[in-house]
Write an enzyme that holds these catalytic residues in place. Structure first.
Site, PDB file in Angstrom:
ATOM      1  N   CYS B 112      51.989  18.654  38.344  1.00  0.00           N
ATOM      2  CA  CYS B 112      52.067  17.932  39.615  1.00  0.00           C
ATOM      3  C   CYS B 112      53.335  17.088  39.695  1.00  0.00           C
ATOM      4  CB  CYS B 112      50.853  17.038  39.771  1.00  0.00           C
ATOM      5  SG  CYS B 112      49.324  17.862  39.300  1.00  0.00           S
ATOM      6  N   HIS B 236      52.968   9.421  42.418  1.00  0.00           N
ATOM      7  CA  HIS B 236      52.202  10.605  42.791  1.00  0.00           C
ATOM      8  C   HIS B 236      50.857  10.114  43.318  1.00  0.00           C
ATOM      9  CE1 HIS B 236      49.956  14.227  42.700  1.00  0.00           C
ATOM     10  NE2 HIS B 236      49.322  13.971  41.579  1.00  0.00           N
ATOM     11  N   ASN B 266      45.645  14.289  47.837  1.00  0.00           N
ATOM     12  CA  ASN B 266      46.532  14.558  46.711  1.00  0.00           C
ATOM     13  C   ASN B 266      47.202  15.915  46.935  1.00  0.00           C
ATOM     14  OD1 ASN B 266      47.659  15.335  44.265  1.00  0.00           O
ATOM     15  ND2 ASN B 266      45.891  14.758  43.016  1.00  0.00           N
TER      16      ASN B 266
END
Lengths: 309, 309
Positions: B112, B236, B266
C-alpha cells in the site's frame, strides 16, 4: 563520482526441460523447424515450482558466490511480467526467506526489460551511498500465460530466474544508460493476469532489430564510446534471428554478442541476468572490459546500459 | 545539491459511491457501527471503469493544473497492488493516452506504500538532472479483490487514483526519507491475482500504530527536525482509529494529521496522493512549510518522506 560493479551473478532454471522433439510430436512439426525459426533447442518450465521459489533460488545461488554479510543488502528489486503476487511482492518473499532485517523491497513491472530499469535504479541508491548492496532478481513463470494453441509463442518461451548483486566499485568505472518506453506501440505484446499472452511476432521482430540498434548507437554516442571498445553485448534473448540481425545492423561479428537462447529459450526478465552469469563464469570478461546490456519487450520498453567491469 | 518540489496533484474517484447505509442493509449491521470502527462514511467502487482509466484520469487532472509541456515528462511511475496489467503496465497505457513521446515507464508493486518508493525514485532521477518532470500515479481497483463475505475488509476499502507531478525546485529544499520493508511479517496482509485479499485486522492495527510512529521518529532524527516543525503529516488513510492512535503516540494534535478517510475509505496506493491534492487545494500549506508523508501496508512495506514545500 561513485561507481558501481557487479559483485556476483546467479540463476535458477526449473526442473522440467522441454525439448523440441516433444513439441514437434505435440504439434506435428517438421524436425528442425523450431530451431531454424528461433535458434531454440530446449527451454524449462516450472510445473510444480512457484515463481517465488525460482526467484529465491536464483538469489541464494548469487549470494553464496560471495562472502558479503547479507544484512548489508539494503534493497531487493524483482522484475517480472508473470507474477501473481500482488502483495506481498516477490521481493518481500525473498527478504523473508533470506531473513534480511533492514531492506527496501519492491517489484517492478516493465515488460521484458524491467531488469534494465531495476539495474539503473539500483545504481542510483548505491552511488548516493544510501545502500551498500542491491540484489536484483529477474524471474518469470511465463509458461502459465502461454495459450497452448499458440505454437509461435509456445516454442519461444521458457521459465527461469537470474539474479545480480550490485555494489560500490573501489575505483571509477564508466557507466551510461539509455532507457525509453513506447506505450504508443504497446499493442504488439500483451499479457493480462487473467488471459493468455499475445505476441505479434512480425511487429516484435521489427522492433527488435531497429529500435534496439538505434538505442545502442545512441548509448555509445552518449558515452563517447565506439562499438569496437565493447567486449560483449549481452542482449535480451528473444529470438536468435533477432540477435543475428542486431549484429549485422551494428556491423559487428555475431561472436561479440553473448547468446544462450539455444538452451533456455526466451525467459523475458530472467534472460539478461542468466546470460550475464554464464558470461562472467566463462572467464571471457576481465577487469576494465566494457559490455553493453540491451533489454527490449512488452510496454513497449527498451533500454541499454554500458558497464565497465 | 538539487532539490525537488511538487508541481501539481490530481485525483480521480470512480462514479459509484457506496454509502454505509447500503452496507448496513446488506450485512444487517447496526447504524453507526462502521463509522465507529473505521471513521469511514463513504467509499467509491469502479464498477465498469478500468484501473487504467482511473489512472489516466488522475494523470490528466494533475497535468491540466499546470502549464508545462507534457513532452518534458520524462518518467511515469505507477504504484498499485491491484493491477491485472502485467504487460504493458498501466504507466505505458498512460503514456499512450497522453501521447508522451520520450518517456521511461514502469509500474511498482510495493504494497500500500509503493507511492513512497515511487516518490523517492522519482526524486533521484530529477536531482541527477536526467529527467525534468516525473509523474507518479497511485491507483487501485481493490474492490475486485474483496471477498464479499469478509465484512471487516469490505467496509474499509475503496477504489481511486491519485497523481503527483514532481519537478526541480528553484531553490534548496529539505528532503529526507526512511524506507524499510518487513517481508518476515508479510503474512498479515496478502493478495494474489487469483484470490481475495486477506487482512489480519488486529496485526495490521498493531503495525499501523507502532512501526509507523518509530519510522517517523527516526525520519525526524535523521533530518534533525522536531515534530513541532512539521506543519502536517499526510498518512496512508488505512483506518481513522490507527491515525488517531498515531497522533497520540507522536504526542501531537489530531488536527496536525491530514485525514480524508471518512469520504473515500482506504484506497491503498491512491490514498496519499489524493490526500495531498486535498491538502494543497485547501491552502493550508504555504512555501517552506514542512510536511511528512507516511505510507505503510502489505509487504510489509513502510516508508516516510519529509518534504519542504
Amino acid at each position: 563520482m561513485n561507481s558501481i560493479k557487479i559483485i556476483a551473478n546467479g540463476s535458477y532454471l526449473p526442473k522440467y526441460k522441454l525439448e523440441n522433439k516433444e513439441l514437434n510430436k505435440k504439434y506435428n512439426l517438421e524436425e528442425g523447424w523450431i530451431e531454424k525459426r528461433s535458434g531454440i533447442k530446449t527451454r524449462y518450465y516450472a510445473l510444480d515450482e512457484t515463481i517465488e521459489e525460482m526467484a529465491t533460488k536464483a538469489a541464494i545461488n548469487t549470494i553464496k558466490k560471495t562472502k558479503i554479510d547479507i544484512q548489508k543488502i539494503g534493497a531487493i528489486i524483482v522484475t517480472t511480467t508473470s507474477t501473481d503476487k500482488l502483495m506481498p511482492g516477490i521481493s518481500y518473499l525473498i527478504q523473508k526467506k533470506l531473513d534480511i532485517k533492514k531492506c527496501m523491497c519492491f517489484d517492478i513491472l516493465a515488460g521484458c526489460s524491467g531488469y534494465i530499469n531495476a539495474f539503473d535504479i539500483a545504481r542510483k541508491y548505491i552511488i548516493a551511498e544510501e545502500i551498500e548492496y542491491v540484489l536484483i532478481v529477474g524471474v518469470e513463470k511465463i509458461s502459465k500465460y502461454i495459450d497452448d494453441k499458440d505454437i509461435g509463442t509456445k516454442i519461444l518461451l521458457g521459465d527461469g530466474a537470474g539474479a545480480t548483486l550490485i555494489g560500490k566499485a573501489s575505483k571509477e568505472k564508466i557507466y551510461e544508460k539509455n532507457i525509453e518506453s513506447f506505450g504508443q506501440e504497446g499493442e504488439i505484446l500483451k499479457c493480462d493476469s487473467n488471459s493468455s499472452l499475445y505476441m505479434n511476432g512480425k511487429e516484435i521482430y521489427k522492433f527488435g532489430i531497429t529500435k534496439t540498434v538505434e538505442n545502442i548507437q545512441k548509448l555509445l554516442e552518449k558515452s563517447n564510446t565506439s562499438i569496437e571498445d565493447i567486449k560483449y553485448i549481452v542482449p535480451h534473448q528473444s529470438n536468435l534471428r533477432i540477435i543475428e540481425n542486431m549484429a549485422k545492423k551494428l556491423n559487428i561479428k555475431k561472436e561479440k554478442i553473448y547468446i544462450n537462447i539455444q538452451k533456455i529459450g526466451n525467459t523475458f526478465n530472467a534472460s539478461i541476468p542468466i546470460a550475464l552469469e554464464e558470461l562472467t563464469k566463462s572467464n571471457k570478461i576481465k577487469e576494465n572490459d566494457k559490455i553493453v546490456l540491451i533489454g527490449y519487450g512488452g510496454g513497449l520498453n527498451l533500454g541499454s546500459i554500458l558497464l565497465e567491469f
